[in-house]
Design a protein around this motif. Structure first.
Motif, PDB file in Angstrom:
ATOM      1  N   VAL A  19       0.829  -1.205   0.000  1.00 50.74           N
ATOM      2  CA  VAL A  19       0.000   0.000   0.000  1.00 50.74           C
ATOM      3  C   VAL A  19       0.866   1.258   0.000  1.00 50.74           C
ATOM      4  CG1 VAL A  19      -0.218   0.134   2.523  1.00 50.74           C
ATOM      5  CG2 VAL A  19      -2.021   1.055   1.079  1.00 50.74           C
ATOM      6  N   SER A  20       2.074   1.166   0.564  1.00 51.57           N
ATOM      7  CA  SER A  20       2.988   2.312   0.537  1.00 51.57           C
ATOM      8  C   SER A  20       3.387   2.648  -0.898  1.00 51.57           C
ATOM      9  CB  SER A  20       4.244   2.010   1.364  1.00 51.57           C
ATOM     10  OG  SER A  20       3.948   1.939   2.735  1.00 51.57           O
ATOM     11  N   PHE A  21       3.669   1.625  -1.686  1.00 49.82           N
ATOM     12  CA  PHE A  21       4.034   1.844  -3.080  1.00 49.82           C
ATOM     13  C   PHE A  21       2.835   2.332  -3.893  1.00 49.82           C
ATOM     14  CE2 PHE A  21       7.143  -1.198  -1.498  1.00 49.82           C
ATOM     15  CZ  PHE A  21       8.316  -0.585  -1.875  1.00 49.82           C
ATOM     16  N   SER A  22       1.630   1.939  -3.471  1.00 45.51           N
ATOM     17  CA  SER A  22       0.430   2.425  -4.145  1.00 45.51           C
ATOM     18  C   SER A  22       0.303   3.935  -3.969  1.00 45.51           C
ATOM     19  CB  SER A  22      -0.806   1.721  -3.582  1.00 45.51           C
ATOM     20  OG  SER A  22      -0.704   0.324  -3.724  1.00 45.51           O
ATOM     21  N   ALA A  23       0.504   4.409  -2.735  1.00 48.11           N
ATOM     22  CA  ALA A  23       0.476   5.851  -2.479  1.00 48.11           C
ATOM     23  C   ALA A  23       1.582   6.562  -3.240  1.00 48.11           C
ATOM     24  CB  ALA A  23       0.602   6.113  -0.977  1.00 48.11           C
ATOM     25  N   LEU A  24       2.755   5.937  -3.285  1.00 49.35           N
ATOM     26  CA  LEU A  24       3.893   6.523  -4.010  1.00 49.35           C
ATOM     27  C   LEU A  24       3.573   6.667  -5.493  1.00 49.35           C
ATOM     28  CD1 LEU A  24       6.888   7.418  -3.886  1.00 49.35           C
ATOM     29  CD2 LEU A  24       7.492   5.035  -4.369  1.00 49.35           C
ATOM     30  N   ASN A  25       2.979   5.639  -6.101  1.00 45.55           N
ATOM     31  CA  ASN A  25       2.614   5.709  -7.510  1.00 45.55           C
ATOM     32  C   ASN A  25       1.633   6.842  -7.779  1.00 45.55           C
ATOM     33  OD1 ASN A  25       4.201   3.505  -8.168  1.00 45.55           O
ATOM     34  ND2 ASN A  25       2.539   2.035  -7.948  1.00 45.55           N
TER      35      ASN A  25
END
Length: 238
Positions: A19-25
């Motif tokens: 989910v952290s990478f989702s926010a980053l994207n």
């Protein structure tokens, strides 16, 4: 990033860091492309790992929740705050439509607190984030945190619908999930903040660089006129 293990939470004592990478994207590529990258990237990873077709229904839905994280985070970074708040608040309202939501009515307390803080600082962030590094980070942290909490709220609702999790289970993690989600939201916000500050400094210094280049060109032209052109003219006169 490692997942949260041995932690009491909705995702079977394991909170995925994806989910952290989702926010980053979402923050890097915007709500549309960020969501597309998240959805396609995680799907391709599961397919290449050979686990896509063995994923549970909740795991498949989690891909959509991750995409929703990118959408909300991307909307906030793009200053489309009304749409982001509508999605976020809509999920909270859906929670209260169920009996478990009305029983565990304090469960979304952190979601409501973050949403209230975001609404309160909304205009201030829009004004100050242009000139203040502190407000740049605050704006990015809100974008990341609301995105991460969107995934959490959607996941909590779906988990109840699929597995009929009792209200007591949600009540048991009422003070745990805010810590988990805040940590998960901090890293992408900090990374994008560093990128923005670095590029901002480069852009601000580009004017000086351009001025130095123009000065150098001017000096080279003066030297060319003095050393070459004047010699040519003198030779012609002779």
């Amino acid at each position: 990033m490692p997942d949260f293990m041995e932690v009491a939470g909705i995702d079977n004592v394991q909170i995925s860091s994806t989910v952290s990478f989702s926010a980053l994207n979402g923050m890097l590529f915007g709500p549309f492309w960020g969501a597309l990258i998240t959805l396609s990237g995680f799907s391709l990873y599961k397919i290449s790992a050979g686990t896509f077709f063995t994923m549970s229904t909740f795991s498949l839905l989690s891909l959509i929740f991750n995409a929703m994280t990118s959408i909300v985070s991307g909307l906030i970074v793009n200053r489309e705050h009304k749409a982001a708040k509508a999605i976020f608040f809509g999920l909270i309202c859906i929670w209260y439509l169920f009996d478990v939501g009305r029983t565990a009515y304090l469960y979304p307390w952190y979601h409501l607190l973050v949403l209230g803080a975001f609404v309160y600082f909304d205009r201030l962030i829009l004004k100050k984030s242009i000139t203040s590094r502190l407000f740049i980070f605050v704006s990015l942290f809100f974008a990341s945190l609301l995105g991460v909490l969107t995934d959490h709220m959607a996941g909590s609702i779906s988990y109840h619908l699929l597995y009929d999790l009792p209200a007591s289970a949600y009540k048991s993690v009422i003070l745990v999930y805010p810590v988990e989600r805040t940590i998960l939201a901090f890293f992408p916000a900090f990374l994008v903040y560093v990128l923005i500050v670095v590029f901002k400094d480069i852009l601000l210094s580009s004017g000086d660089i351009e001025s130095d280049i123009n000065d150098r060109k001017s000096r080279d032209l003066d030297e060319y006129i003095k050393n070459d052109v004047l010699d040519i003219l003198k030779n012609d006169e002779k």
